[in-house]
Design a protein around this motif. Sequence first.
Motif, PDB file in Angstrom:
ATOM      1  N   ALA A  89       0.790  -1.237   0.016  1.00  0.00           N
ATOM      2  CA  ALA A  89       0.108   0.148  -0.026  1.00  0.00           C
ATOM      3  C   ALA A  89       0.833   1.250   0.069  1.00  0.00           C
ATOM      4  O   ALA A  89       0.351   2.348  -0.479  1.00  0.00           O
ATOM      5  N   ALA A  90       2.085   1.050   0.718  1.00  0.00           N
ATOM      6  CA  ALA A  90       2.901   2.331   0.647  1.00  0.00           C
ATOM      7  C   ALA A  90       3.442   2.677  -0.647  1.00  0.00           C
ATOM      8  O   ALA A  90       3.799   3.867  -0.957  1.00  0.00           O
ATOM      9  N   ASP A  91       3.206   1.831  -1.689  1.00  0.00           N
ATOM     10  CA  ASP A  91       3.846   2.179  -2.970  1.00  0.00           C
ATOM     11  C   ASP A  91       2.621   2.716  -4.107  1.00  0.00           C
ATOM     12  O   ASP A  91       2.855   2.929  -5.286  1.00  0.00           O
ATOM     13  N   VAL A  92       1.484   2.785  -3.358  1.00  0.00           N
ATOM     14  CA  VAL A  92       0.377   3.195  -4.255  1.00  0.00           C
ATOM     15  C   VAL A  92       0.376   4.667  -4.035  1.00  0.00           C
ATOM     16  O   VAL A  92      -0.058   5.198  -2.939  1.00  0.00           O
ATOM     17  N   PRO A  93       0.638   5.453  -5.100  1.00  0.00           N
ATOM     18  CA  PRO A  93       0.428   7.015  -5.056  1.00  0.00           C
ATOM     19  C   PRO A  93      -0.633   7.557  -4.489  1.00  0.00           C
ATOM     20  O   PRO A  93      -1.828   7.116  -4.839  1.00  0.00           O
ATOM     21  N   VAL A  94      -0.845   8.578  -3.526  1.00  0.00           N
ATOM     22  CA  VAL A  94      -1.873   9.122  -2.888  1.00  0.00           C
ATOM     23  C   VAL A  94      -2.016  10.458  -3.339  1.00  0.00           C
ATOM     24  O   VAL A  94      -0.964  11.302  -3.177  1.00  0.00           O
ATOM     25  N   ASP A  95      -2.922  11.169  -4.112  1.00  0.00           N
ATOM     26  CA  ASP A  95      -3.003  12.286  -4.785  1.00  0.00           C
ATOM     27  C   ASP A  95      -3.877  13.186  -3.907  1.00  0.00           C
ATOM     28  O   ASP A  95      -3.959  12.698  -2.665  1.00  0.00           O
ATOM     29  N   ASP A  96      -4.417  14.219  -4.069  1.00  0.00           N
ATOM     30  CA  ASP A  96      -5.079  15.420  -3.527  1.00  0.00           C
ATOM     31  C   ASP A  96      -6.549  14.757  -3.370  1.00  0.00           C
ATOM     32  O   ASP A  96      -7.227  15.546  -2.599  1.00  0.00           O
TER      33      ASP A  96
END
Length: 245
Positions: A89-96
């Motif tokens: 999950a840490a490798d899934v980018p999180v945007d705004d």
Amino acid sequence: MTPTLVPHHPARDWAEIQERMLVPLYEAVYDRVGVGARSRLLGLGSGTGLALLMAAARGARVAGVDRDHARVELARERLPEDVPVATDAADVPVDDLPYDVITAFHATDGLLPELTALTRTAQSGTVVVLAGWGPPERCATEPVLRVADRLADRAPSVRADLDGLVAGAGLRPAGSGRVACPFGYADGASAVRGLLSTGAFDEAVRATELSQVEKEIEEALAPYVRADGTVWMPNVFRYVLARVR
């Protein structure tokens, strides 16, 4: 039933044979939660991506996480390039845009640390969906799954405590439901390959050998083989809904 002659490729067998068995579950959950064009969904244990594809078809923005590298690679092949899928999950980018729906359609008790870490950073009101097998007496596949326990010489596998996961992650319960998900296969060989792709028999294969596990599965499937050679096993899956406090 005839022996399995095609070489085993578990991730591809999951994608081509087994994953579609849970379409009724995915549809029922998405209908109840209201997944649509304004949804941002993260799938835990997203497999080869079918559930993500179905959510994306409703207009949702989706991302997935699965620990199986082979499944992740297949998911990347079938999903649009802009859909992030990773093994962590840490490798899934999180945007705004924060996730407002988090699903775990194959929840296990071992999911708790990952679930807790995710929900700690999620916005209040985020919907969390956990799903797993329904009552044993409502699942025709139950006796077949017990073959895995016997061959692996282990205690009977315990179903995930979905309500316990909700409580352990500090979530607020918001309902539950049951969905019929029959397992249907074109023939016995497809049934064996599909069931092996679930991962439920991995330990049994390591403890004995693949041919022995195949033989035992075929024998356990005998009551569910119909006159035309197809295999049909009615099952019920359960899901629980919760919200981040």
